[in-house]
Design an enzyme around this catalytic site. Structure first.
Site, short mmCIF file in Angstrom:
data_model
loop_
_atom_site.label_atom_id
_atom_site.label_comp_id
_atom_site.label_asym_id
_atom_site.label_seq_id
_atom_site.Cartn_x
_atom_site.Cartn_y
_atom_site.Cartn_z
CD GLU A 247 -3.06 -0.96 0.62
OE1 GLU A 247 -3.55 0.16 0.54
OE2 GLU A 247 -3.56 -1.95 0.06
CB CYS A 281 -1.75 7.00 1.51
SG CYS A 281 -3.12 6.14 2.29
#
Ligand code: NAD
Length: 485
Positions: A247, A281
């Site tokens: 990720e 993010c």
């Protein structure tokens, strides 16, 4: 539990051989003296996980589910205390920190249910000689490597599916915000975690990660962090042929179509940009606003940024706090200079903390709004850069097709946002974006029951949802032959 105990190995809290300090970014005050583990402790943790795997993989789905349910309940019971620790060590607002802790409990609750539903054996047809069977198995020992920006929830969304699938694990959270993860592990222990099933090693990244990478018994690296570190882990995993769940970084476009509800787009845009001061993010990276709405959007966002109240993240009236460290502040000052060189102009800057002498100025960067009235005059390469901080970029677009083509060429593909009142139009634009997550009229799409993850340079695999357990499972095909004669 003494806060110097940063290692949980084979069910025992231990101290490491090197000492360190956890600081509060808001005040610069020392929060805790900790000790750090290295190679020796990591080997011990892998040994423990490998040994525990033999029994944990055979535990019933019900047993695994109950451990996860009890953990979820304890996290919720302790959410305020853990949230306070998280707020202090990471600098995020107390209410956001408590929200993150409760969100972590959601992952345990969700995967508690998934553990009960897993189908371990399926029959398949299509080959002569009787039924063939497909067996699902836990992948084995897993390493969970995570950053400081959502330290509790990112560990939770790896640990919960790993344990549900019957894997055992070695966790290495960032040493910059370790105390809340120690508290998360205490919840697991108090919920009845069998020794060795989940181990915690806090310490410098290099020696711990190298040890995990070199060990054949570690079958999956589940990492969340920046794209360059993810790429390094990908390369370094080839020798032992580990599975990887990555990720990585994002550069989320926030598209405001010409028919968007301006106030809704601004309400959600402020959350998508300024939650955790942009250190997310999935943070909105650049707002691409249809030209007819551009001036109103910029004017209104400037007002909202100027109204942000910097201060101590533990204080309720604060709406804007410190970055994680002084290095990030310097880097973001450079990003603002790069934005101006790429075609943006500074429109607004929020308040600083000059008046508040109880706070340390090193980590406070006033939020900023930079805008460009013509997208074709902005350097495209700059729009591909992940900002990861409280610098909002707004650019006007005229040609939606050209915008979508430019976005499709970008190398990162984690999140995106589309705001439009015409749902058909919104969904058409959303489906064109090469990303893993799109918020359609939604600036906060995270949910434990939904798959999160990226494409292209933003990573491999999905976390959360039904899909989130797949990374932790292997498949074995059992062909049942019939007698040859
Ligand atoms: P980072 O990659 O520097 O650090 C992440 C983790 O890796 C930390 O624990 C760090 O100690 C460790 N690490 C750093 N260098 C390493 C090395 N050489 N070898 C092994 N481990 C190493 O990232 P960061 O600055 O802490 O976090 C910000 C980045 O993470 C941003 O790019 C952000 O987009 C990304 N992120 C992604 C997600 C997601 O779900 N996709 C979530 C949060 C953050």
């Amino acid at each position: 539990m003494d806060s110097t105990h940063t290692l949980l190995i084979n069910g025992e809290w231990r101290t490491g051989s090197v000492s360190g300090t956890v600081y509060a970014p808001a005040t610069g005050a020392s929060l805790a003296q900790i000790t750090l583990g290295g190679q020796v402790e990591t080997v011990a943790a892998i040994d423990a996980a490998a040994q525990a795997l033999e029994t944990w993989r055979q535990a019933s789905g019900m047993e695994r589910s109950m451990l996860l349910s009890r953990t979820a309940a304890l996290i919720n019971e302790r959410a305020e205390a853990i949230g306070r620790t998280l707020s202090q060590e990471s600098g995020k607002l107390l209410r956001e920190a408590i929200g993150e802790v409760r969100f972590s409990a959601d992952y345990f609750a969700w995967f508690a249910a998934e553990a009960r539903r897993l189908e371990w054996l399926n029959g398949v047809s299509g080959r002569n000689g009787g039924p063939q069977l497909v067996l699902r198995k836990p992948v084995g020992v897993v390493a969970t490597l995570t950053p400081w920006n959502f330290p509790v929830s990112i560990q939770a969304r790896k640990i919960a599916p790993a344990l549900a699938a019957g894997c055992t694990l070695v966790a290495r959270p960032s040493e910059q915000a370790p105390l809340s993860v120690i508290a998360l592990f205490q919840c697991l222990v108090d919920a009845g975690l069998p020794p060795g099933v989940a181990n915690l090693v806090i310490g410098q990244a290099g020696p711990i990660t190298e040890t995990l990478l070199d060990d054949m018994r570690v079958r999956l690296i589940s990492f969340t962090g920046s794209t360059p570190v993810g790429q390094m882990l990908y390369e370094r995993s080839s020798r032992t042929m580990k599975k990887l769940a990555l990720e990585l970084g994002g550069c989320a476009p926030f598209i405001v179509c010409a028919d968007a509800d301006l106030n809704l787009a601004l309400d959600h845009g402020m959350i998508a940009k300024f939650r955790n001061y942009g250190q997310s993010c999935i943070a909105a990276n650049t707002f691409f606003v249809a030209e007819p709405l551009y001036n109103a959007f910029v004017g209104e966002m400037a007002k909202r940024i100027s109204a942000l109240q910097p201060g101590d993240p533990l204080v309720e009236t604060t709406t804007f706090g410190p970055l994680i460290n002084a290095r990030r502040k310097r880097e973001l000052e450079q990003v603002q200079a790069q934005a101006e060189a790429a075609g943006f102009a500074l429109v607004a800057r929020g308040l600083g903390i000059e008046q508040n002498t109880a706070l340390a100025p090193d980590c406070y960067l006033p939020p900023a709004l930079l805008a460009a009235p013509d997208m074709t005059k902005v350097e495209p390469a700059f729009l591909e850069q992940e900002i990861f901080g409280p610098v909002a970029l707004v650019v006007a677009y005229r040609d939606q097709e050209a915008l979508l083509e430019q976005l499709a060429r970008q190398s990162l593909g984690l999140a995106s946002y589309v705001f439009a009142q015409d749902m058909t139009q919104a969904l058409r634009v959303a489906a064109r974006l090469e990303v893993g997550i799109t918020g359609v009229n939604d600036g906060l799409p995270s949910a434990a029951n939904a798959p999160m993850g990226g494409v292209k340079q933003s990573g491999l695999g999905r976390e959360g949802g039904h899909q989130g357990i797949e990374e932790f499972l292997e498949t074995q095909y059992l062909a049942l032959g019939k007698p040859l004669l």
